[in-house]
Scaffold this active site. Sequence first.
Site, PDB file in Angstrom:
ATOM      1  N   SER A  64     -19.380   2.639 -81.867  1.00 10.04           N
ATOM      2  CA  SER A  64     -20.211   4.437 -82.198  1.00 10.04           C
ATOM      3  C   SER A  64     -20.459   4.067 -80.735  1.00 10.04           C
ATOM      4  CB  SER A  64     -21.496   4.245 -82.727  1.00 10.04           C
ATOM      5  OG  SER A  64     -21.064   3.656 -84.089  1.00 10.04           O
ATOM      6  N   LYS A  67     -18.144   7.627 -80.353  1.00 10.99           N
ATOM      7  CA  LYS A  67     -19.062   8.685 -80.090  1.00 10.99           C
ATOM      8  C   LYS A  67     -19.318   9.448 -79.127  1.00 10.99           C
ATOM      9  CE  LYS A  67     -19.346   7.043 -84.765  1.00 10.99           C
ATOM     10  NZ  LYS A  67     -20.668   6.299 -86.051  1.00 10.99           N
ATOM     11  N   TYR A 191      -9.966   6.999 -85.913  1.00 11.18           N
ATOM     12  CA  TYR A 191     -11.513   6.963 -85.463  1.00 11.18           C
ATOM     13  C   TYR A 191     -11.514   5.147 -85.904  1.00 11.18           C
ATOM     14  CZ  TYR A 191     -16.644   5.853 -86.549  1.00 11.18           C
ATOM     15  OH  TYR A 191     -17.119   5.319 -86.773  1.00 11.18           O
ATOM     16  N   TYR A 243     -29.454   7.836 -84.025  1.00 13.44           N
ATOM     17  CA  TYR A 243     -30.114   7.738 -85.329  1.00 13.44           C
ATOM     18  C   TYR A 243     -31.287   7.934 -85.588  1.00 13.44           C
ATOM     19  CZ  TYR A 243     -24.849   4.747 -84.639  1.00 13.44           C
ATOM     20  OH  TYR A 243     -24.011   4.514 -84.166  1.00 13.44           O
ATOM     21  N   VAL A 261     -22.350  -0.596 -83.355  1.00 11.64           N
ATOM     22  CA  VAL A 261     -22.616  -1.735 -83.925  1.00 11.64           C
ATOM     23  C   VAL A 261     -22.764  -3.438 -83.889  1.00 11.64           C
ATOM     24  CG1 VAL A 261     -22.775  -1.416 -86.904  1.00 11.64           C
ATOM     25  CG2 VAL A 261     -20.834  -1.345 -86.038  1.00 11.64           C
TER      26      VAL A 261
END
Length: 400
Positions: A64, A67, A191, A243, A261
Amino acid sequence: MKTPVPDYLLEIRDACSVGDDGELADYIPELASVDPNRFAVAICTMDGVVYTAGDAGARFTIQSMSKPFIYALALRDRGIKAVLEKVGVEPSGDAFNEISLEPETGRPENPMINIGAITTHTLVGDPDADEIERDRVVAEGLSAFAGRDLEVDITVFDSELRTAFRNRAMANLLRAGGIIEGDPDEAVRGYTRQCAYNVTVRDLAVMAVTLANGGINPVTRERVVSAEVARQVLAVMTTCGMYDAAGDWMSTVGIPAKSGVSGGILGALPGQVGLGVFSPRLDGHGHSVEGVRTFERLSRDLELHLMNTTFTDVEAVRSVRHDERTGRQVYRLQGPMTFASAELVLRRLAEIPAGSGEVTLDLSRVSSVNTSARRILVEGMSRLSADGHVVGLADPSGRL
Ligand code: GLN
């Protein structure tokens, strides 16, 4: 003398160890089988010097943490307005894999959760680019941020793709709502590939500092994105990067950041520093436990909180020299010129009575002038001149 930074980082490493707290990501075998005790940290300065400690050679997938950079490439390629039509900028307060869309618009709430990131992935490159071309733009873009050619870990990519049921559901939902165009499976593949690039903590720190440096990679000196895009990305990292722990993170750590992660966290403090940490055990939000501890510690020790107030404006006028004989006055300015410092300069200039003397602004010690300060200083000079003064400017570095 040796700079104390590496010794400090080694100390941090010991101080932030949490033993066996936290769990490895276990949704694919490649993440479940890494050595849980690995730890590495890196700091990259604004002039491109990188300090590392721990297993600095450890490679892990970017996940992530890709992103914000893919968001940056989408903003660069389609413009901020077009991207905003497809993905919002509101913190969702949700977990990274929450299937959430704004009720009124059908848009994902932000580009830092998966559903938003799948969308921004489809906005990279030309609108008519095919999958191969888009992957090429992604590879080039991520590599430009890192300052070296990054490569996909094919095994991780394959494993992720085989288990990407939830991400596939999101892509289909986005396609049904008209948020993404084209094949939803292609969007998930792209992705997933973007998440599988191998990086080190050094890469994370350099990528982060490129955002902190207004879009210019200080190691390669390449402009990767505009200052406006870098600012937009940092803003969204600030509110959405962590988040459902974003509020807690901003108040305790205060560094725009993004986690993955695989156990990495990167942080970008505008105008100061880029940071990367890796330690694979995760907390309930999916953030590296030791990574969070390390960021908390760095923020506290090095005073890296974004909301720390630095008072740089007090001495904006370094000295005023007044020549009685000629009536000439020289205002020597110093430091960075922002709204706050330029306003202070103008307040000093406003004390000069109208007349015919010469007033010179000496900018030789000014380190930077932003657009707002430039407008203010130029306006001040034209008002002095309207008051009857001869206005001079000493600006050897052309800051104004
Ligand atoms: N590849 C992972 C996913 O999409 C990345 C998630 C993450 O790092 N939080 O599920």
